[in-house]
Write a protein that holds these residues in place. Sequence first.
Motif, short mmCIF file in Angstrom:
data_model
loop_
_atom_site.label_atom_id
_atom_site.label_comp_id
_atom_site.label_asym_id
_atom_site.label_seq_id
_atom_site.Cartn_x
_atom_site.Cartn_y
_atom_site.Cartn_z
N THR A 1 -14.38 -26.33 -38.80
CA THR A 1 -13.86 -26.46 -40.16
C THR A 1 -14.73 -25.75 -41.19
O THR A 1 -14.48 -25.87 -42.39
N SER A 2 -15.74 -25.04 -40.75
CA SER A 2 -16.62 -24.32 -41.67
C SER A 2 -16.57 -22.84 -41.40
O SER A 2 -16.26 -22.41 -40.29
N SER A 3 -16.88 -22.05 -42.40
CA SER A 3 -16.94 -20.60 -42.20
C SER A 3 -18.12 -20.25 -41.31
O SER A 3 -19.02 -21.05 -41.09
N ALA A 4 -18.09 -19.06 -40.76
CA ALA A 4 -19.10 -18.64 -39.78
C ALA A 4 -20.51 -18.86 -40.32
O ALA A 4 -20.85 -18.47 -41.41
N GLY A 5 -21.33 -19.50 -39.52
CA GLY A 5 -22.72 -19.70 -39.87
C GLY A 5 -22.98 -20.89 -40.77
O GLY A 5 -24.12 -21.22 -41.03
N ALA A 6 -21.92 -21.58 -41.25
CA ALA A 6 -22.13 -22.68 -42.17
C ALA A 6 -22.54 -23.97 -41.48
O ALA A 6 -22.99 -24.90 -42.11
N ALA A 7 -22.36 -24.03 -40.16
CA ALA A 7 -22.74 -25.23 -39.43
C ALA A 7 -23.66 -24.82 -38.29
O ALA A 7 -23.26 -24.75 -37.14
N PRO A 8 -24.94 -24.52 -38.59
CA PRO A 8 -25.82 -23.96 -37.55
C PRO A 8 -26.15 -24.99 -36.48
O PRO A 8 -26.31 -26.18 -36.75
N VAL A 9 -26.27 -24.49 -35.26
CA VAL A 9 -26.79 -25.27 -34.13
C VAL A 9 -28.01 -24.50 -33.66
O VAL A 9 -27.88 -23.37 -33.20
N PRO A 10 -29.19 -25.07 -33.78
CA PRO A 10 -30.41 -24.32 -33.39
C PRO A 10 -30.31 -23.78 -31.97
O PRO A 10 -29.82 -24.45 -31.07
N ALA A 11 -30.76 -22.56 -31.79
CA ALA A 11 -30.70 -21.91 -30.47
C ALA A 11 -31.45 -22.76 -29.45
O ALA A 11 -32.55 -23.24 -29.70
N TRP B 1 -19.15 -29.18 -23.84
CA TRP B 1 -17.97 -28.29 -23.87
C TRP B 1 -17.42 -28.20 -25.29
O TRP B 1 -17.10 -27.11 -25.77
N PHE B 2 -17.33 -29.35 -25.98
CA PHE B 2 -16.72 -29.36 -27.32
C PHE B 2 -17.54 -28.54 -28.31
O PHE B 2 -17.00 -27.74 -29.08
N VAL B 3 -18.86 -28.71 -28.29
CA VAL B 3 -19.71 -27.94 -29.19
C VAL B 3 -19.75 -26.48 -28.75
O VAL B 3 -19.71 -25.55 -29.58
N GLY B 4 -19.80 -26.25 -27.43
CA GLY B 4 -19.84 -24.87 -26.94
C GLY B 4 -18.61 -24.07 -27.33
O GLY B 4 -18.72 -22.92 -27.76
N THR B 5 -17.43 -24.67 -27.21
CA THR B 5 -16.21 -23.95 -27.60
C THR B 5 -16.18 -23.72 -29.11
O THR B 5 -15.65 -22.71 -29.57
N GLY C 1 -15.91 -20.09 -30.96
CA GLY C 1 -14.96 -19.82 -32.04
C GLY C 1 -15.62 -19.24 -33.27
O GLY C 1 -14.99 -18.52 -34.05
N GLN C 2 -16.92 -19.51 -33.45
CA GLN C 2 -17.69 -18.95 -34.57
C GLN C 2 -18.23 -17.56 -34.25
O GLN C 2 -18.89 -16.94 -35.08
N GLY C 3 -17.96 -17.07 -33.02
CA GLY C 3 -18.46 -15.76 -32.63
C GLY C 3 -19.82 -15.80 -31.99
O GLY C 3 -20.40 -14.75 -31.67
N ARG C 4 -20.37 -16.98 -31.75
CA ARG C 4 -21.69 -17.12 -31.13
C ARG C 4 -21.48 -17.31 -29.63
O ARG C 4 -21.68 -18.40 -29.07
N HIS C 5 -21.03 -16.25 -28.98
CA HIS C 5 -20.56 -16.33 -27.60
C HIS C 5 -21.65 -16.73 -26.62
O HIS C 5 -21.42 -17.54 -25.71
#
Length: 949
Positions: A716-726, A745-749, A753-757
Amino acid sequence: MRYGVLGPLAVWDAEGRPIKVPEAKVRALLADLLVHAGGPVPADRLIDDLWAGNPPGGSVNTLQTKVSQLRRVLGRDRVVREPAGYRLLLSGDSVDALRFQELAERARAHREPAVKGDLFADALALWRGPAYADVAESLFAREEIARLEELRLSVVEDQAEVRLTLGEHTALAAELGELVARHPLRERLRMAHMRALYRAGRQGDALWSFQELRRRLADELGASPGPAISALHEAILRQEPRLAAPVAAPPPCRTNLPTPLTPLIGRREAVEQVRARLGPGARTRLVTLTGLGGVGKTRLAIAAAHDMADRFTDGVWLVELAGLGAASTPDDIAERVITTLGLCDTAATEPDLDDLVGWLCQAVADKHLLILLDNCEHLVEQVAVLAGAVLSAVPAGHLLVTSQEALDVPGEVVHPVPPLELPEHTDPEAVARSSAVELFVERAAAAAPGFALDANNAAAVSAICRRLDGIPLALELVAPRLRTLGPEELARFLHDRFSPPEVRVRGLPARQQTLRGMLDWSWQLLGADERTVLRRLAVHADGCTLPSAEAVCSGPDLAAERVPDLLARLVDRSLVVREANRFRLLESVAAYCAERLAEAGEEAAVRTRFVRRHTELAERENERLRGPDQRRCLERLDAETVNLRRALDLAADGGAGSADGYAVRLVNALTWYWFLRGRLTEARRSLQAALAAGDGAEPSARLAARAWLTGIELRTSSAGAAPVPAGEDPAAGVDDPVLRARLRWFVGTGLIGQGRHREGRRLVEASLAGARAAGDRWGEAAALVELAGHVPPVRGESHAELGAALFHEVGDRWGQLRATRSLALAAERHGDRARTERLHREGLAAAEELGLWTEVVEALTWLGKTALTGGHARRATELYERALSVSTERAYSRGEVRAEIGLGLAARLRGDREAARRHLNRALAKSHAPAQAADAEAALAELDLVAGA
């Protein structure tokens, strides 16, 4: 391995790649084996077929050589030698002719004309030319060719008759002419053509076609036309009305208005006034019905809205607000409207969606609809904000509001709803004309069969209605008392009971005091246990089922098994309303019972039972959402949505059940439901509220809620607005291994979707390993299907196939839909149009079954693209028009753009450049994202190039 015989002989491998079968005799051998549909063919029969009775010397050895060549192409295990002869191993629908027959049978068995037509079209699309075109001159194939050609013509005739019922006579009149010329003696085909010609206004051509048939039959067979076509000829001569084209039925009005259980009495004039104020010629777009509780505002509003349903092309919608707390915001009300209108799964596609009022206004900006906002008295200011925004942004939007006070916004017309008309005299005829008496007599007759108004009781009935001030709810509450009291006794009792000053309540208007007195009296007539059940029911925001009533109303002082009987008594006394399998309190009764609940000192305990019941219900349904009961489970949770929201509010505000961690448990159980329904904004706000509550949830449960929230925020956020630390594991610390894998799986998908493949794929791979270790077939399937698009094609298709099989095993229709999409994309890469289309149609059926409308649009646009690739402009147009219709209804802007582009491409394929330009310009105007605009601009540029050339 798949085989094509409906055209030149063709072979494709498991990945859809064409396989070349060299040398004419080897191809003939394969064709002969296919003609026998996998049955054994003796060697001498094959020799005779292949060499037409003139075999070469050493024919047995030569045949074995040809068999060996064929095995090298297909695989040694595909062509087997048995005592009875050689046999080609076939499976399922591996031959297009078998698939063709299966689709035709499914079409004939279906009742819906549009679906029949689509299935017949799918079947005919499998034909690439004359059957067995390579060996058409061979004797061994002629019988099978003739059989298949007869089947094809029968399907063409079936499809033509279906298309006539759908009103496609003009297109048919043009399309069938050439086919009739090739098969001039097929009477059924000619009859369909004659009907199409007649309906297209070409009566002379239809009559000439019959005369041509009569001449040909006489010249070639010495026969006459059959009785059916002769009757059609006579009907055309007489221009019988039954031959006229079917009149298209108006589309049903989209509405959720309930069907009243009893007729509305005494409000005919008021209904007409409301209709007139919201009618086509009126400038009013907001009408507020005001009046005291129990006077019948809701019944009047629903009746008026029902009568106006055909005026509003985008629907008439009832939005019940009684279940919202007084602290609700305008966005909370907008969310309820979005859900009611069915826009909930498309709102989730918009990033950073915090202004729900603004999004709602944008979504319905060009719609012509009526929204009925019911029971707004506790939310007057918030409803006023929403109403002002809608009236400003939606020119064809109309609002009908029920409230005990006006909204006081510009443009509002207030329509007071008075009590029913009272009798002015005791004359029986005059009494009978009173609407208050009419309502009382009807309810009394229902409660005490045999009761009727007559000269003996008219005075008493008149006194009863006057004593109750003509308030509908009061009349309905007292009418059942006629089971034990006569009209005169009841009138005397009410006179004594409601004489001043006993019933007067300081500060209330006189009629409100009457209703309060009526409720007090009804309450005092109840037994102690009946009162207990009634006041505890008030905790429900939107009625309840019997199991919920038993769980919430029972306690140390009342056994659960006694609740059904007590509930039935309350229904008999008109204090509880039963609608299907739900029990509800009327607005005024609910408010009264809430007061009694607080007076009894039970409010906290009953609220806790209510929260516990709905938390356990959500947890029980959560796993069913991933199995064969998925659709019914969605429907059950839909029905409980308002109560679930109330339970969460109570648990999150530090009150009921907060020490037991119910708020976190509830959101953990509901997040997957919110995801399936596309209510991502609701999920985000609910998870945030539960985590902020600081209740007594276990650490593992709080970690799970945080992981769910991370996955939702990524969506629900634009790309990069909800960071998950590497490198971070969002599910670390979650105790349950199954849930831990599913959260990864839920966070990974979401990351993908944010382009962080790379990060997303790492989590999905960890999810796959975890699901397999925990024996979670659903989790394994979900991870496999997601990974299918991120690995090499061969491996990806294998992942998708296994994922589809696992989803089928557990019975998850949503999962099957996702797997089908992956398989369809793989089939498209291999150029297998027939399989691509079949898989997308399976996905479409699943999406429609579950009510996942964005998925419906996606499937329709993919099917449209497949039809375009095959050169089928008419079918593509139909599919894109359906996609556009659903997208418009659901305010799915991305779907609208894709459908408009598809319609433009289909128009270009038809040669209609003007229509193509119109659709593509619309797509460009509707494009909010750069990628969408780029697609439309590219299509327009290509159109200009073609025009220039």
